[in-house]
Design an enzyme around this catalytic site. Structure first.
Site, mmCIF file in Angstrom:
data_model
loop_
_atom_site.group_PDB
_atom_site.id
_atom_site.type_symbol
_atom_site.label_atom_id
_atom_site.label_comp_id
_atom_site.label_asym_id
_atom_site.label_seq_id
_atom_site.Cartn_x
_atom_site.Cartn_y
_atom_site.Cartn_z
ATOM 1 N N TYR A 93 16.361 2.746 7.324
ATOM 2 C CA TYR A 93 15.497 1.498 6.704
ATOM 3 C C TYR A 93 14.189 2.260 6.481
ATOM 4 O O TYR A 93 14.048 3.293 5.982
ATOM 5 C CB TYR A 93 15.368 0.549 8.056
ATOM 6 N N ARG A 146 10.786 -8.068 -5.063
ATOM 7 C CA ARG A 146 9.811 -7.555 -4.435
ATOM 8 C C ARG A 146 10.084 -6.860 -3.565
ATOM 9 O O ARG A 146 10.056 -7.018 -2.030
ATOM 10 C CB ARG A 146 8.904 -8.622 -4.026
ATOM 11 N N LYS A 164 19.387 -3.505 6.153
ATOM 12 C CA LYS A 164 18.843 -4.609 7.421
ATOM 13 C C LYS A 164 20.167 -4.917 8.274
ATOM 14 O O LYS A 164 20.012 -5.091 9.584
ATOM 15 C CB LYS A 164 18.354 -5.915 6.520
ATOM 16 N N GLU A 235 15.756 -12.037 1.512
ATOM 17 C CA GLU A 235 15.171 -10.899 1.749
ATOM 18 C C GLU A 235 14.131 -10.396 0.646
ATOM 19 O O GLU A 235 14.886 -10.258 -0.670
ATOM 20 C CB GLU A 235 16.152 -9.821 2.286
ATOM 21 N N ASP A 236 12.984 -10.057 0.336
ATOM 22 C CA ASP A 236 12.417 -9.328 -0.367
ATOM 23 C C ASP A 236 12.480 -9.951 -1.764
ATOM 24 O O ASP A 236 12.566 -9.625 -2.630
ATOM 25 C CB ASP A 236 12.635 -7.784 -0.542
ATOM 26 N N ASP A 258 13.037 -13.447 6.525
ATOM 27 C CA ASP A 258 12.367 -12.303 7.674
ATOM 28 C C ASP A 258 10.861 -11.914 7.165
ATOM 29 O O ASP A 258 10.023 -11.982 7.945
ATOM 30 C CB ASP A 258 13.313 -11.165 7.716
ATOM 31 N N ASP A 259 10.588 -11.919 5.726
ATOM 32 C CA ASP A 259 9.515 -11.603 5.263
ATOM 33 C C ASP A 259 8.493 -12.606 5.796
ATOM 34 O O ASP A 259 7.265 -12.172 6.113
ATOM 35 C CB ASP A 259 9.364 -11.506 3.758
ATOM 36 N N ASN A 398 -0.098 -4.189 3.373
ATOM 37 C CA ASN A 398 0.866 -2.902 3.096
ATOM 38 C C ASN A 398 0.873 -2.734 1.725
ATOM 39 O O ASN A 398 0.483 -3.585 0.966
ATOM 40 C CB ASN A 398 2.393 -3.494 3.392
HETATM 41 P P1 NAD Z 1 -1.135 -13.410 -1.209
HETATM 42 O O1 NAD Z 1 -1.553 -12.746 -2.491
HETATM 43 O O2 NAD Z 1 -0.512 -14.571 -1.129
HETATM 44 O O3 NAD Z 1 -2.452 -13.549 -0.295
HETATM 45 C C1 NAD Z 1 -3.668 -12.721 -0.564
HETATM 46 C C2 NAD Z 1 -5.084 -13.470 0.052
HETATM 47 O O4 NAD Z 1 -5.936 -12.615 0.033
HETATM 48 C C3 NAD Z 1 -5.425 -14.532 -0.824
HETATM 49 O O5 NAD Z 1 -5.637 -15.755 0.114
HETATM 50 C C4 NAD Z 1 -6.396 -14.003 -1.491
HETATM 51 O O6 NAD Z 1 -7.722 -14.955 -1.612
HETATM 52 C C5 NAD Z 1 -7.024 -13.134 -0.367
HETATM 53 N N1 NAD Z 1 -8.206 -12.113 -0.991
HETATM 54 C C6 NAD Z 1 -7.762 -11.161 -2.174
HETATM 55 N N2 NAD Z 1 -8.935 -10.452 -2.164
HETATM 56 C C7 NAD Z 1 -9.962 -10.626 -1.154
HETATM 57 C C8 NAD Z 1 -11.039 -10.243 -0.811
HETATM 58 N N3 NAD Z 1 -11.736 -9.312 -1.480
HETATM 59 N N4 NAD Z 1 -11.471 -10.803 0.372
HETATM 60 C C9 NAD Z 1 -11.160 -11.777 1.146
HETATM 61 N N5 NAD Z 1 -9.918 -12.133 0.707
HETATM 62 C C10 NAD Z 1 -9.355 -11.870 -0.263
HETATM 63 O O7 NAD Z 1 -0.545 -11.882 -0.272
HETATM 64 P P2 NAD Z 1 0.442 -12.146 0.998
HETATM 65 O O8 NAD Z 1 1.922 -12.285 0.752
HETATM 66 O O9 NAD Z 1 -0.305 -13.166 1.941
HETATM 67 O O10 NAD Z 1 0.119 -10.662 1.651
HETATM 68 C C11 NAD Z 1 -0.981 -10.207 1.931
HETATM 69 C C12 NAD Z 1 -0.911 -8.815 2.498
HETATM 70 O O11 NAD Z 1 -0.248 -9.145 3.642
HETATM 71 C C13 NAD Z 1 0.091 -7.683 1.667
HETATM 72 O O12 NAD Z 1 -0.765 -6.662 1.618
HETATM 73 C C14 NAD Z 1 1.210 -7.732 2.123
HETATM 74 O O13 NAD Z 1 1.671 -6.281 2.423
HETATM 75 C C15 NAD Z 1 0.842 -8.070 3.715
HETATM 76 N N6 NAD Z 1 1.996 -8.662 4.283
HETATM 77 C C16 NAD Z 1 2.818 -9.454 3.917
HETATM 78 C C17 NAD Z 1 3.753 -10.290 4.413
HETATM 79 C C18 NAD Z 1 4.584 -11.488 3.946
HETATM 80 O O14 NAD Z 1 5.445 -11.765 4.330
HETATM 81 N N7 NAD Z 1 4.103 -11.908 2.850
HETATM 82 C C19 NAD Z 1 4.172 -9.864 5.739
HETATM 83 C C20 NAD Z 1 3.333 -8.848 6.212
HETATM 84 C C21 NAD Z 1 2.216 -8.248 5.657
#
Ligand code: NAD
Length: 511
Positions: A93, A146, A164, A235-236, A258-259, A398
């Site tokens: 994985y 994605r 998975k 997924e993704d 799961d994400d 990430n």
């Molecule tokens: P998203 O684009 O939906 O949200 C990003 C957020 O960050 C927005 O609210 C934006 O306003 C804010 N932001 C951007 N620039 C900023 C700054 N300079 N200061 C403050 N806030 C700022 O993205 P997401 O899907 O929520 O994912 C965010 C991160 O979390 C990614 O890097 C991802 O790898 C990680 N992540 C996502 C998931 C998931 O399931 N979506 C799970 C785990 C981790």
């Protein structure tokens, strides 16, 4: 079905035992002479596999070898993985599966899973019936848009459902014959693939809008008809599609993403572990998110449910979760706040300064889901340390380059007091003569166990309560010794036992 004999049993990955066929089985299946005389144990076979893997230098080559093993001797594959999960999970994985997906068209040996293209929208039932097993209970499905942090990989994303599902079986014992990895081919916007003669998917741009939604609808209708006991794990998918699809189907069929939900559950497990570690009731924690997007809402929603389970009312629960996005702190006076963000906007002065907001709101934990690498500055960590003896720092963005801070920064800037867990893995850190082991919120502690509970009970829905119970159950399984090493998740080597215990708790919750 006709009983397999001789070579045909050796070429059936589900039945094949290789040199482990017993004397009587060899006689029964006509294998005398087809196999060498020596009857080997599983341990001996695993030793041979391990030796061959050690001889390969690159993780991708180890992945190819292990995939080959999955295609020839499933039992030996799963036994090998679980013989040393810390070593083998990263090969089957993340992170290796990412490279494998990127290059799938070039390294593919044998197709695995189902490929359902938009061209077959009206024939999905027929395609599902081509699968050789009727009692399918679990599918992991992607549209490849994605894949991890790698973007649109089209149908090469099938590597993710395959990986998975391999974890469902190796980590929690979900029987592989009741599962199918599936990729939905709606085209790809990946220009490199569109020009690559070895890309095996449709050479067209992605279908979107109504045509896409109709295809998903046709897929859900067909799969629930052909396999009435099915659980669908999405997924993704790209963020907007992921949320819309989950919202549309979560109350109609047995399904989860799961994400979104697995990530939320493992993050909440981390915070429950923190309250165990600090010997402090969970409901005394207060959270400030950097980022107010999809990941923030998934986690915050589950935190609210945990607060409510622990006795707070809804208003009190929301008041313990604050968010700060690209336009600053979410406060009531802001006019740019979306409807779904409103419960997390509170009465306070507007602020564009995250470090200053920490001193005002006094969170016990900060969670980075902003995608902005380095956003947890030294000032941010120092402010968290000024108001907390043990500041909880969770940079969850990430890949590693987007992480809001590194483990080393968190430990150094907090004088070794931070409790740290991240989305991407960080190596142990030496600080002031002490070794700190950073936590990683790895969904693998959640989804295989959830899958086993669903399989065992033939659950009709996946509820938030089931996921929250999984979070609590993961957090319960961290020993005092683990805590002493700085861990807030169980060691990955214990994944099999952890998964079984989590599954049992989920099933108990469902009663
Ligand atoms: P998203 O684009 O939906 O949200 C990003 C957020 O960050 C927005 O609210 C934006 O306003 C804010 N932001 C951007 N620039 C900023 C700054 N300079 N200061 C403050 N806030 C700022 O993205 P997401 O899907 O929520 O994912 C965010 C991160 O979390 C990614 O890097 C991802 O790898 C990680 N992540 C996502 C998931 C998931 O399931 N979506 C799970 C785990 C981790």
């Amino acid at each position: 079905m006709k009983e397999l004999k001789g070579y045909s049993i050796l070429y059936n990955p589900r039945k094949n035992k290789g040199t482990a066929f017993s004397k009587s089985e060899r006689k029964k299946y006509g294998l005398d002479g087809i196999l060498p005389d020596s009857i080997e144990s599983m341990e001996t076979q695993i030793m041979r596999v391990q030796g061959q893997i050690e001889n390969l230098n690159k993780p991708i080559n180890k992945y190819i070898y292990l995939t080959g093993l999955l295609d020839t001797n499933e039992t030996l594959f799963f036994k090998t993985i679980i013989s040393d999960p810390a070593k083998y999970l990263p090969l089957v994985y993340t992170p290796t599966v990412g490279e494998a997906c990127e290059r799938l068209g070039h390294i593919a040996r044998r197709p695995r899973g189902l490929f359902i293209s938009i061209k077959h929208k009206n024939k999905i039932e027929q395609i599902l019936k081509n699968w050789p097993v009727e009692d399918i209970r679990f599918i992991v499905v992607t549209d490849g848009q994605r894949i991890l942090g790698l973007g649109d990989l089209g149908i090469n994303g099938i590597g993710i459902p395959i990986g998975k599902l391999a974890l469902y079986t190796s980590c929690a014992g979900v029987p592989p014959e009741h599962t199918i990895p599936i990729v939905l081919d709606v085209g790809t916007d990946n220009a490199m693939y569109l020009n690559d003669p070895l890309y095996p998917g449709l050479k067209q741009k992605r279908v979107t809008g109504k045509e896409y939604d109709d295809f998903i609808k046709a897929f859900v209708k067909a799969i629930t008809k052909v396999y009435p006991k099915i659980c669908i794990q999405w997924e993704d998918f790209a963020g907007v599609n992921a949320i819309r699809i989950l919202d549309k189907y979560r109350d109609k069929v047995c399904t989860f993403n799961d994400d979104i939900q697995g990530t939320a559950a493992i993050a909440v497990a981390g915070f429950i572990a923190v309250s165990r570690l600090l010997n402090k009731p969970f409901k005394e924690q207060r959270f400030l998110f950097l980022g107010a997007g999809a990941a923030a809402f998934g986690i915050a929603d589950m935190l609210v449910k945990k607060f409510q389970r622990d006795g707070l009312n809804k208003k009190e629960a929301y008041e313990r979760c604050w968010m700060f996005d690209v336009n600053g702190l979410l406060v009531n006076s802001r006019t740019d706040i979306a409807e779904h963000q409103k419960p997390f906007a509170h009465e306070s002065e507007a602020s564009n300064d995250f470090a200053a907001s920490i001193l005002k709101i006094k969170p016990t934990a900060i969670i980075g889901v902003s995608t902005v690498g380095g956003a947890f500055t030294q000032q941010v960590i120092e402010n968290m340390s000024a108001i907390n003896d043990r500041p909880v720092i969770f940079p969850y963005s990430n890949p590693t380059s987007h992480s809001e801070c590194t483990a080393e920064q968190a430990y150094t800037w907090s004088n070794g007091n931070a409790i740290f867990a991240s989305g991407s893995p960080f190596a142990p850190v030496e600080y002031n003569g002490k070794t700190f082991t950073p936590g990683q919120g790895n969904n693998v502690f959640i989804f295989p166990a959830l899958g086993l509970a669903i399989y065992a009970t033939e659950a009709k829905r996946v509820t938030d309560e089931m996921l929250l119970t999984a979070s609590e159950a993961v957090a319960e399984q961290i020993s005092e010794e683990d805590f002493s090493k700085g861990l807030i998740y169980p060691p990955i080597k214990n994944i099999r036992d952890v998964s079984i215990n989590v599954a049992v708790k989920i099933v108990e919750e469902m009663q």
